[in-house]
Scaffold this motif. Structure first.
Motif, PDB file in Angstrom:
ATOM      1  N   LEU A  55     -13.846  -2.023  -4.195  1.00 54.47           N
ATOM      2  CA  LEU A  55     -13.872  -2.818  -4.991  1.00 54.47           C
ATOM      3  C   LEU A  55     -14.086  -3.679  -3.845  1.00 54.47           C
ATOM      4  CD1 LEU A  55      -9.973  -1.523  -6.166  1.00 54.47           C
ATOM      5  CD2 LEU A  55     -11.988  -2.724  -7.452  1.00 54.47           C
ATOM      6  N   LEU A  56     -13.575  -3.574  -2.453  1.00 52.34           N
ATOM      7  CA  LEU A  56     -13.733  -4.610  -1.321  1.00 52.34           C
ATOM      8  C   LEU A  56     -15.587  -4.960  -1.436  1.00 52.34           C
ATOM      9  CD1 LEU A  56     -12.147  -2.920   1.803  1.00 52.34           C
ATOM     10  CD2 LEU A  56     -11.165  -5.044   0.145  1.00 52.34           C
ATOM     11  N   ALA A  57     -16.339  -3.975  -1.094  1.00 51.85           N
ATOM     12  CA  ALA A  57     -17.849  -4.345  -1.647  1.00 51.85           C
ATOM     13  C   ALA A  57     -17.813  -4.735  -2.753  1.00 51.85           C
ATOM     14  CB  ALA A  57     -18.743  -2.860  -1.462  1.00 51.85           C
ATOM     15  N   HIS A  58     -17.756  -4.457  -3.495  1.00 52.45           N
ATOM     16  CA  HIS A  58     -17.586  -5.338  -4.623  1.00 52.45           C
ATOM     17  C   HIS A  58     -17.800  -7.608  -4.416  1.00 52.45           C
ATOM     18  CE1 HIS A  58     -17.921  -6.875  -8.539  1.00 52.45           C
ATOM     19  NE2 HIS A  58     -17.512  -7.090  -9.168  1.00 52.45           N
ATOM     20  N   HIS A  59     -16.817  -7.069  -4.011  1.00 52.09           N
ATOM     21  CA  HIS A  59     -15.989  -9.030  -3.422  1.00 52.09           C
ATOM     22  C   HIS A  59     -16.828  -9.171  -1.721  1.00 52.09           C
ATOM     23  CE1 HIS A  59     -13.479  -9.229  -6.150  1.00 52.09           C
ATOM     24  NE2 HIS A  59     -12.746  -8.129  -5.880  1.00 52.09           N
ATOM     25  N   GLY A  60     -18.432  -8.289  -1.278  1.00 46.73           N
ATOM     26  CA  GLY A  60     -18.804  -8.544  -0.139  1.00 46.73           C
ATOM     27  C   GLY A  60     -18.672  -8.807   1.176  1.00 46.73           C
ATOM     28  N   ARG A 106      -4.368   0.288  -9.879  1.00 43.13           N
ATOM     29  CA  ARG A 106      -3.719  -1.444  -9.812  1.00 43.13           C
ATOM     30  C   ARG A 106      -3.434  -2.032  -8.486  1.00 43.13           C
ATOM     31  NH1 ARG A 106      -1.387   1.079 -14.397  1.00 43.13           N
ATOM     32  NH2 ARG A 106       0.977   0.544 -13.518  1.00 43.13           N
ATOM     33  N   ASP A 107      -3.036  -1.073  -7.681  1.00 44.99           N
ATOM     34  CA  ASP A 107      -2.851  -1.823  -6.400  1.00 44.99           C
ATOM     35  C   ASP A 107      -4.158  -2.160  -5.763  1.00 44.99           C
ATOM     36  OD1 ASP A 107       0.340  -1.420  -6.721  1.00 44.99           O
ATOM     37  OD2 ASP A 107       0.219   0.386  -5.660  1.00 44.99           O
ATOM     38  N   ALA A 108      -4.390  -1.293  -5.909  1.00 40.65           N
ATOM     39  CA  ALA A 108      -5.874  -1.270  -4.794  1.00 40.65           C
ATOM     40  C   ALA A 108      -6.829  -2.860  -5.398  1.00 40.65           C
ATOM     41  CB  ALA A 108      -6.787  -0.144  -5.196  1.00 40.65           C
ATOM     42  N   HIS A 109      -6.602  -2.917  -7.154  1.00 39.13           N
ATOM     43  CA  HIS A 109      -7.055  -3.286  -7.081  1.00 39.13           C
ATOM     44  C   HIS A 109      -6.564  -5.320  -6.924  1.00 39.13           C
ATOM     45  CE1 HIS A 109      -9.126  -6.796 -10.952  1.00 39.13           C
ATOM     46  NE2 HIS A 109      -9.886  -5.828 -10.509  1.00 39.13           N
TER      47      HIS A 109
END
Length: 442
Positions: A48-53, A355-358
């Protein structure tokens, strides 16, 4: 639905059929986030973090397997897999980061949810057509989910994976957090990493949580979940069957055929994931005696799933609720089972973690876009507060179901069966419950 993964350790999340290898880069990525714990939640959060760069370094205490995109993906054990029920919201999150196309071949959708109590008249059913949804969720094999998450993380330039890493200390500074670790408990080979924020996804017995001196509130259900795969003589037709017995909640969930897409409408579907909850101390015979296990399942479910014909290897997991007394300490966030290990009833544990992670990934991304400190204590406290409503609701729901359906009082038994009938017949109740179960309202 049952969540067979929510109470398991990170080691159980890693597929075992591949040879172990350590992946350590010569130069650690210029990470902004450190993640301790590389099970399903830790890997998903890194993606998820990588998806946001946003770059991250993930440390896992166990050995990661060697995985190649060309590895044979055929199931190695037809009846030996553990599985997790993914809510519709979790599926949406994996779609968001472009991973669902890789996952869905080993996932089986849930079209109906049937709820009843053994020896009682109350029953209810959720149907996807009535609720106007594609499905209520998907049941996926843990080994396949772990394999695809790990492969995606290995291929992501913004993610650095370090396995065989034992976290030894956590120190916080004004503008950063420093984590010390060693390889394979070799104390003379201690190393350090520094980042803006540390997220601990290292399981129910979290080392990071203990190093931060964060206490927990625990409750022993005095129950043990027996988890495995069975085969029936009739197709599952994409139905999840939740059954309550005096011993505890039980469930059988639909699984894919040995080959092919679990969403193929023409598949036969005789495999089912099963979670059998019994009082702790009674699990041995269910584990060792296939005939007794199948006979007990048959008595509990009647003919709702057809005849139980074959049982695979099973595992037993004592059920204990473990809640961290706080989920943020300075620049450190406690997440996943380290934050809340729940009873697997209704399959809510892993989906709550997702959901927490997102939410945290979105909040960190917004901070990056503003050029602000992603480890800011006020930001992380806002995350903790933002997740309280969803977390408390799920925890209350799980405990209410467990205690409500095992209480022997005849008046309470009558009341819960009347409630099941009301749930099945009264308008506007089903859509609300379905929405919460699918994780679409938090």
């Amino acid at each position: 639905m049952q969540d067979t993964d929510s109470h398991l350790s990170n080691a159980d999340n890693i597929p075992k059929k591949f040879d172990s290898i350590s992946k350590k880069k010569e130069a650690i990525t210029d990470q902004q986030v450190l993640i301790a714990g590389g099970g399903h939640v830790g890997l998903s959060f890194a993606l998820l973090l990588a998806h946001h760069g946003i770059a991250s370094t993930l440390l896992e205490k166990n050995s990661y397997p060697t995985i190649s995109p060309t590895d044979d993906s055929t199931r190695s054990h037809y009846l030996d897999s553990r599985n997790t029920a993914l809510s519709r919201r979790t599926v949406q999150i994996y779609q968001e980061i472009g991973l669902w196309d890789e996952l869905q071949s080993h996932a089986c959708r849930i079209d109906t949810v049937q709820i009843s109590e053994q020896g009682s008249f109350g029953r209810a059913q959720l149907n996807k057509a009535e609720e106007k949804v594609e499905s209520f969720g998907q049941v996926i094999e843990n080994a396949w989910l772990g394999r695809k998450l790990l492969l995606a993380a290995q291929q992501a330039p913004l993610i650095t994976l370090i396995d065989n890493a034992n976290v030894t200390t956590v120190q916080q500074q004004t503008d950063s957090v420093t984590l010390s670790f060693n390889y394979n408990d070799e104390v003379e080979n201690e190393q350090q990493l520094q980042a803006s924020v540390l997220v601990a996804c290292d399981g129910r017995d979290s080392t990071v949580r203990q190093l931060l001196d964060i206490s927990t509130t625990t409750y022993d259900y005095q129950q043990t979940a027996i988890v495995g795969v069975v085969e029936t003589d009739t197709p599952h037709e994409h139905a999840a069957i939740e059954r309550f017995s005096p011993a505890g909640p039980l469930a059988v969930l639909p699984l894919t055929d040995p080959e092919g897409d679990g969403n193929d409408e023409y598949q036969q579907g005789y495999r089912r994931s099963v979670v059998w909850v019994c009082p702790t101390g009674e699990e041995t015979r269910y584990l060792e005696d296939d005939a007794h296990f199948l006979q007990t399942l048959q008595q509990a479910f009647g003919q709702r799933a057809g005849k139980f014909t074959t049982a695979g290897r099973r595992g037993a997991y004592p059920l204990t609720r473990v809640l961290a007394d706080k989920q943020v300490e300075g620049r450190c966030v406690i997440m996943g089972n380290a934050a809340h290990t729940l009873h697997p009833v209704a399959g809510q544990g892993f989906n709550l973690c997702m959901r927490d992670a997102h939410v945290l990934a979105q909040m960190l991304n917004a901070q990056v876009l503003k050029g602000a400190d992603i480890g800011d204590a006020q930001l992380l406290k806002r995350y903790e507060k933002a997740r309280q409503t969803d977390q408390k609701r799920v925890i209350r729901f799980c405990d209410a179901v467990v205690h409500g359906f095992t209480h022997p009082n005849p008046a309470i038994k009558l009341a819960r069966n009347m409630a099941l009938l009301a749930f099945d017949k009264l308008p506007n109740i089903k859509p609300l419950v379905a929405t919460y179960a699918m994780g679409l309202k938090s």
